[in-house]
Design an enzyme around this catalytic site. Structure first.
Site, PDB file in Angstrom:
ATOM      1  N   SER A  53     -22.976 -12.408 -29.314  1.00 49.08           N
ATOM      2  CA  SER A  53     -21.974 -12.297 -28.252  1.00 49.08           C
ATOM      3  C   SER A  53     -21.609 -10.831 -28.054  1.00 49.08           C
ATOM      4  O   SER A  53     -21.765 -10.011 -28.972  1.00 49.08           O
ATOM      5  CB  SER A  53     -20.722 -13.089 -28.637  1.00 49.08           C
ATOM      6  OG  SER A  53     -19.624 -12.770 -27.805  1.00 49.08           O
ATOM      7  N   TYR A  87     -14.185 -13.056 -35.412  1.00 49.03           N
ATOM      8  CA  TYR A  87     -15.281 -13.492 -34.532  1.00 49.03           C
ATOM      9  C   TYR A  87     -16.281 -12.356 -34.331  1.00 49.03           C
ATOM     10  O   TYR A  87     -17.496 -12.555 -34.443  1.00 49.03           O
ATOM     11  CB  TYR A  87     -14.707 -13.939 -33.187  1.00 49.03           C
ATOM     12  CG  TYR A  87     -15.758 -14.377 -32.189  1.00 49.03           C
ATOM     13  CD1 TYR A  87     -16.509 -15.527 -32.405  1.00 49.03           C
ATOM     14  CD2 TYR A  87     -15.978 -13.653 -31.019  1.00 49.03           C
ATOM     15  CE1 TYR A  87     -17.468 -15.937 -31.491  1.00 49.03           C
ATOM     16  CE2 TYR A  87     -16.930 -14.057 -30.091  1.00 49.03           C
ATOM     17  CZ  TYR A  87     -17.676 -15.199 -30.329  1.00 49.03           C
ATOM     18  OH  TYR A  87     -18.627 -15.609 -29.422  1.00 49.03           O
TER      19      TYR A  87
END
Length: 316
Positions: free
Chosen positions: A159, A185
C-alpha cells in the site's frame, strides 16, 4: 535497472490486463480471496483459465465466493480453503495440505489501521502479524510447491501506506512506543515490500520471482475500522475526497504481477497503476493519491534483516 512501464494505467481493469493471457494448467492461491480485490483477483485469474484456491478465515464465505466465481467464469477449478494468518497452526495446516506445484501466490489478505492495540496469542501486534508474518510463514511453507512450478510468482499486496513508516526493528510490536494505528499499518506494508525484495533475491535460483504493489484506494471491507465513531473528522474528510477506484481497477496491478508476460523474470520491485513506481522523491505534484516508493521499503539490508527476524519469530 530499467523501470518497467506497461501499456496499462490507473484506469485499466483486470480483464484488460489479462486479455489474451491463457492460464490453463496453472494454479494460484489468493489469500483474502473471499471479498474485495482478493475476490476480483481470484475471478480474473479463474477467467483466464487458472485453477484458483481462495484462502480465507471464513470457510462459508470462501466456499460461497468460490462457487460464484466458478459459475460466473465457467471454470470448475475454483476452490476454497481455511486460512487464518494470525494462527501459525492454521498456516501450517494449509501448507501441509497443499499438493503439487503452485504457480502464483497472491498475498492479498490484510487489516488496516486497527484503532486499538491488539495482539495475537504470541504477543505480536495484529497488523504486523496478519499483513506480514502470516504471509511470510505461508510463503516459506509453500516454497517447494512454488519451486516445483518453474517460473512461479509471488505477489505481495502492499500500500502507499508504507510511506508512513519503515519497519521499526527496535520495537516491532509496540511494546515500548505508543500505539498509533496508521504507523502500525505503514510498518506492516513496508514489510510486505521488503519481503518481496528479499524473496526475489533468495529464491531467484528456484525460478521464483516476487514483487509488491499498491492497488490504489478501493472501498472494501478493508476500511471496516474507518467507519462510525472509529473515524476522526480529518480522516473522514480525506475519505470523502479520495479518488476511489472500482475493484476491477484496484485488482489490475495484482493480476498484472501475477500473470502478465510483461513481468516475466522481473522481481524485487514495487508497482502502482500497472507500472513500476517512481522513487518517492521523484514524484511530482498532481497525483490523485499518494504515489511513489520509499527508499526504506526497497533497502536490501533491511529486507535481509526482516527475513531473519521473521524466520526466528515464526520458527522458520
Amino acid at each position: 535497472m530499467t523501470r518497467i512501464i506497461t501499456p496499462y494505467s490507473r484506469e485499466s481493469t483486470t480483464d484488460e490486463v489479462l486479455k489474451d493471457v491463457d492460464l490453463r494448467g496453472r494454479r494460484a492461491v489468493v489469500t483474502g480471496g473471499a471479498s474485495g480485490i482478493g475476490a476480483e483477483t481470484a475471478r480474473a485469474l479463474a477467467a483466464a483459465g487458472a485453477g484458483v484456491t481462495i484462502a480465507a478465515r471464513d470457510a462459508a464465505a470462501g466456499s460461497r465466493v468460490a462457487a460464484e466465481i466458478a459459475a460466473r467464469t465457467g471454470n470448475p477449478a475454483v476452490t476454497a480453503a481455511v486460512l487464518d494468518l494470525t494462527d501459525l497452526s492454521s498456516v501450517a495446516a494449509f501448507t501441509a495440505a497443499w499438493e503439487g506445484p503452485l504457480h502464483v501466490l497472491v498475498n492479498n489478505a490484510g487489516v488496516m489501521a486497527v484503532p486499538d492495540l491488539r495482539r495475537t496469542a504470541q504477543g505480536w501486534e495484529l497488523q504486523f502479524a496478519t499483513n506480514h508474518l502470516g504471509h511470510f510463514a505461508l510463503a516459506l511453507g509453500l516454497h517447494d510447491a512454488l519451486a516445483a512450478a518453474g517460473g512461479a510468482r509471488i505477489v505481495a499486496v502492499s500500500s502507499s501506506g508504507h510511506l508512513r513508516s519503515p519497519v521499526v526493528f527496535e520495537d516491532l510490536h509496540f511494546e515500548r512506543r505508543p500505539y498509533e494505528p496508521w504507523s502500525a499499518y505503514g510498518q506492516s506494508k513496508t514489510a510486505n515490500v521488503l519481503f518481496a525484495v528479499e524473496a526475489a533475491r533468495r529464491w531467484a535460483a528456484d525460478g521464483i520471482t516476487a514483487n509488491a504493489l499498491h492497488p490504489g484506494g478501493i472501498r472494501t471491507n478493508l476500511q471496516r475500522h474507518q467507519v462510525g465513531s472509529a473515524v476522526t473528522a480529518e480522516t473522514q474528510a480525506i475519505f470523502d475526497a479520495y479518488p476511489w477506484r472500482t475493484v476491477e481497477q484496484g485488482a489490475a496491478t495484482s493480476v498484472l504481477l501475477a500473470a502478465s508476460p510483461l513481468l516475466e523474470g522481473i522481481g524485487g520491485r514495487y508497482f502502482e497503476d500497472c507500472g513500476e513506481a517512481l522513487p518517492r522523491e521523484q514524484v511530482t505534484g498532481g497525483a490523485p493519491e499518494p504515489a511513489g516508493v520509499a527508499a526504506h521499503a526497497l533497502d536490501p539490508e533491511a529486507a535481509a534483516r526482516l527475513w531473519d527476524v521473521s524466520a526466528v519469530l515464526t520458527g522458520r
